[in-house]
Design an enzyme around this catalytic site. Structure first.
Site, PDB file in Angstrom:
ATOM      1  N   HIS A   1       0.861  -1.183   0.000  1.00 21.97           N
ATOM      2  CA  HIS A   1       0.000   0.000   0.000  1.00 21.97           C
ATOM      3  C   HIS A   1       0.897   1.232   0.000  1.00 21.97           C
ATOM      4  O   HIS A   1       1.148   1.844   1.040  1.00 21.97           O
ATOM      5  CB  HIS A   1      -0.900  -0.013   1.243  1.00 21.97           C
ATOM      6  CG  HIS A   1      -1.979   1.025   1.219  1.00 21.97           C
ATOM      7  ND1 HIS A   1      -3.242   0.786   1.704  1.00 21.97           N
ATOM      8  CD2 HIS A   1      -1.985   2.311   0.796  1.00 21.97           C
ATOM      9  CE1 HIS A   1      -3.970   1.882   1.576  1.00 21.97           C
ATOM     10  NE2 HIS A   1      -3.229   2.830   1.030  1.00 21.97           N
TER      11      HIS A   1
ATOM     12  N   ARG B   1       2.063   4.996  -0.283  1.00 18.50           N
ATOM     13  CA  ARG B   1       1.431   6.294  -0.054  1.00 18.50           C
ATOM     14  C   ARG B   1       2.321   7.390  -0.628  1.00 18.50           C
ATOM     15  O   ARG B   1       3.521   7.175  -0.812  1.00 18.50           O
ATOM     16  CB  ARG B   1       1.162   6.495   1.432  1.00 18.50           C
ATOM     17  CG  ARG B   1       0.008   5.626   1.940  1.00 18.50           C
ATOM     18  CD  ARG B   1      -0.289   5.868   3.406  1.00 18.50           C
ATOM     19  NE  ARG B   1      -1.570   5.288   3.804  1.00 18.50           N
ATOM     20  CZ  ARG B   1      -1.750   4.022   4.199  1.00 18.50           C
ATOM     21  NH1 ARG B   1      -0.711   3.208   4.250  1.00 18.50           N
ATOM     22  NH2 ARG B   1      -2.949   3.585   4.538  1.00 18.50           N
TER      23      ARG B   1
ATOM     24  N   HIS C   1       6.455   4.079   4.004  1.00 18.48           N
ATOM     25  CA  HIS C   1       6.791   2.652   4.148  1.00 18.48           C
ATOM     26  C   HIS C   1       7.163   2.105   2.771  1.00 18.48           C
ATOM     27  O   HIS C   1       8.314   2.193   2.383  1.00 18.48           O
ATOM     28  CB  HIS C   1       5.680   1.853   4.846  1.00 18.48           C
ATOM     29  CG  HIS C   1       4.294   2.333   4.577  1.00 18.48           C
ATOM     30  ND1 HIS C   1       3.727   2.315   3.323  1.00 18.48           N
ATOM     31  CD2 HIS C   1       3.351   2.839   5.412  1.00 18.48           C
ATOM     32  CE1 HIS C   1       2.490   2.774   3.389  1.00 18.48           C
ATOM     33  NE2 HIS C   1       2.230   3.115   4.638  1.00 18.48           N
TER      34      HIS C   1
ATOM     35  N   GLU D   1      -2.608  -1.726  -3.174  1.00 17.57           N
ATOM     36  CA  GLU D   1      -3.675  -0.926  -2.591  1.00 17.57           C
ATOM     37  C   GLU D   1      -3.294   0.552  -2.631  1.00 17.57           C
ATOM     38  O   GLU D   1      -2.117   0.893  -2.588  1.00 17.57           O
ATOM     39  CB  GLU D   1      -3.899  -1.305  -1.123  1.00 17.57           C
ATOM     40  CG  GLU D   1      -4.314  -2.727  -0.872  1.00 17.57           C
ATOM     41  CD  GLU D   1      -4.527  -2.998   0.602  1.00 17.57           C
ATOM     42  OE1 GLU D   1      -5.139  -4.037   0.906  1.00 17.57           O
ATOM     43  OE2 GLU D   1      -4.069  -2.197   1.435  1.00 17.57           O
TER      44      GLU D   1
ATOM     45  N   THR E   1      -3.426   4.984   8.933  1.00 14.94           N
ATOM     46  CA  THR E   1      -3.786   3.780   8.196  1.00 14.94           C
ATOM     47  C   THR E   1      -5.190   3.976   7.642  1.00 14.94           C
ATOM     48  O   THR E   1      -5.864   4.955   7.990  1.00 14.94           O
ATOM     49  CB  THR E   1      -3.720   2.533   9.104  1.00 14.94           C
ATOM     50  OG1 THR E   1      -3.931   1.356   8.327  1.00 14.94           O
ATOM     51  CG2 THR E   1      -4.758   2.605  10.220  1.00 14.94           C
TER      52      THR E   1
ATOM     53  N   HIS F   1      -8.108  -5.560   7.431  1.00 12.99           N
ATOM     54  CA  HIS F   1      -7.881  -4.528   8.447  1.00 12.99           C
ATOM     55  C   HIS F   1      -8.153  -5.110   9.837  1.00 12.99           C
ATOM     56  O   HIS F   1      -9.283  -5.435  10.180  1.00 12.99           O
ATOM     57  CB  HIS F   1      -8.726  -3.280   8.243  1.00 12.99           C
ATOM     58  CG  HIS F   1      -8.095  -2.067   8.873  1.00 12.99           C
ATOM     59  ND1 HIS F   1      -7.207  -1.242   8.211  1.00 12.99           N
ATOM     60  CD2 HIS F   1      -8.188  -1.570  10.123  1.00 12.99           C
ATOM     61  CE1 HIS F   1      -6.795  -0.283   9.016  1.00 12.99           C
ATOM     62  NE2 HIS F   1      -7.376  -0.467  10.194  1.00 12.99           N
ATOM     63  N   ASP F   2      -7.091  -5.219  10.615  1.00 17.44           N
ATOM     64  CA  ASP F   2      -7.133  -5.686  12.005  1.00 17.44           C
ATOM     65  C   ASP F   2      -7.543  -7.147  12.158  1.00 17.44           C
ATOM     66  O   ASP F   2      -7.880  -7.584  13.266  1.00 17.44           O
ATOM     67  CB  ASP F   2      -8.039  -4.795  12.863  1.00 17.44           C
ATOM     68  CG  ASP F   2      -7.432  -3.429  13.110  1.00 17.44           C
ATOM     69  OD1 ASP F   2      -6.221  -3.264  12.877  1.00 17.44           O
ATOM     70  OD2 ASP F   2      -8.164  -2.519  13.545  1.00 17.44           O
TER      71      ASP F   2
ATOM     72  N   GLY G   1      -1.448  -7.578   7.418  1.00 13.49           N
ATOM     73  CA  GLY G   1      -0.092  -7.067   7.561  1.00 13.49           C
ATOM     74  C   GLY G   1       0.328  -6.859   8.992  1.00 13.49           C
ATOM     75  O   GLY G   1       1.145  -7.593   9.531  1.00 13.49           O
ATOM     76  N   HIS G   2      -0.249  -5.862   9.655  1.00 11.99           N
ATOM     77  CA  HIS G   2       0.237  -5.436  10.961  1.00 11.99           C
ATOM     78  C   HIS G   2       0.268  -6.579  11.969  1.00 11.99           C
ATOM     79  O   HIS G   2       1.304  -6.844  12.591  1.00 11.99           O
ATOM     80  CB  HIS G   2      -0.629  -4.291  11.488  1.00 11.99           C
ATOM     81  CG  HIS G   2      -0.153  -3.735  12.786  1.00 11.99           C
ATOM     82  ND1 HIS G   2       0.907  -2.864  12.886  1.00 11.99           N
ATOM     83  CD2 HIS G   2      -0.584  -3.945  14.058  1.00 11.99           C
ATOM     84  CE1 HIS G   2       1.109  -2.551  14.150  1.00 11.99           C
ATOM     85  NE2 HIS G   2       0.213  -3.202  14.885  1.00 11.99           N
TER      86      HIS G   2
END
Length: 238
Positions: A43, A45, A50, A70, A101, A191-192, A214-215
């Site tokens: 992803h 940006r 990152h 993304e 995020t 997400h999460d 990811g995280h």
């Protein structure tokens, strides 16, 4: 089988914090695939805090599974990046420039014409397109009108409420997935999602095609090792 796409943004964050090329983003992507991941997600940006745009070109050369890019398609630089690399999938996410995020899905009614044009552009070069949405019926209906192949359900609300009442937390997502299926859309999610809540989500969402994680996965890998962690996530998706 729901595919696991590993988001490697956090690897790039660690690399960028020190300079140089450690950890090596490309090598980590290769390792993730060798350890069983069925896709790699990035992803980028605009501030390249990152994943860098150069990383995307480097990763395109080595990924042998599915490559998912993304990002916010209102940035011309992002559009050009996707068109130059032609990933397996492009996931359209309306993240603000100052967002830490992603924190919301598209208003697919307000932005229908924009999304329709973007979907057509990316599909014209052979990319599968997914639109990031909240589990709201009218937003899924709006997504279908853009011509997208899939939606990606934004699962922060599910994860946040999972330990309070998991059955209640997932209700909107079950309904959303059914609406999407009835409209001919594939369903992704992200997400999460974590080892705590992934299996329940997978068991209750009909025809879940892909999760992008990811995280939580990278955090788990610090304790459990990357190969073992990927295998554990794959088991939750069986």
């Amino acid at each position: 089988m729901t595919k696991l796409s590993v988001n490697i943004n956090k690897i790039a964050t660690l690399r960028n914090s020190r300079g140089g090329n450690q950890p090596n983003v490309v090598q980590v992507a290769i390792d993730c695939e060798n350890f069983g991941a069925e896709g790699i997600t990035v992803h980028p940006r605009p501030d390249e805090r990152h994943i860098r745009y150069r990383d995307v070109y480097d990763l395109k050369e080595i990924i042998t599974t599915e490559f998912n890019i993304e990002g916010n398609p209102t940035e011309k630089k992002f559009i050009d990046l996707v068109l130059a690399n032609k990933p397996t999938q492009v996931t359209l996410v309306p993240d603000a420039l100052n967002a830490v995020t992603s924190n919301a899905g598209w208003d697919t009614i307000k932005h229908r014409n924009l999304l329709k044009d973007l979907v057509a552009t990316f599909k014209s070069v052979g990319c599968r397109v997914s639109v990031f949405v909240d589990p709201i019926e009218k937003m899924i209906e709006g997504a279908a009108e853009t011509g997208t192949d899939r939606i990606e359900l934004y699962t922060e609300s599910y994860a946040h409420n999972y330990f309070k009442n998991k059955a209640e937390a997932i209700n909107d997502y079950i309904h959303a997935a059914k609406i999407a299926q009835n409209m001919g859309l594939g369903v992704n999610a992200g997400h999460d999602l974590s080892l705590d809540n992934l299996r329940y989500f997978k068991e209750n969402i009909p025809n879940l095609l892909e999760v992008s994680i990811g995280h939580a996965l990278i955090c788990d890998a610090l304790y459990l090792g990357l190969e073992n962690t990927i295998q554990l996530y794959l088991r939750e998706l069986e």
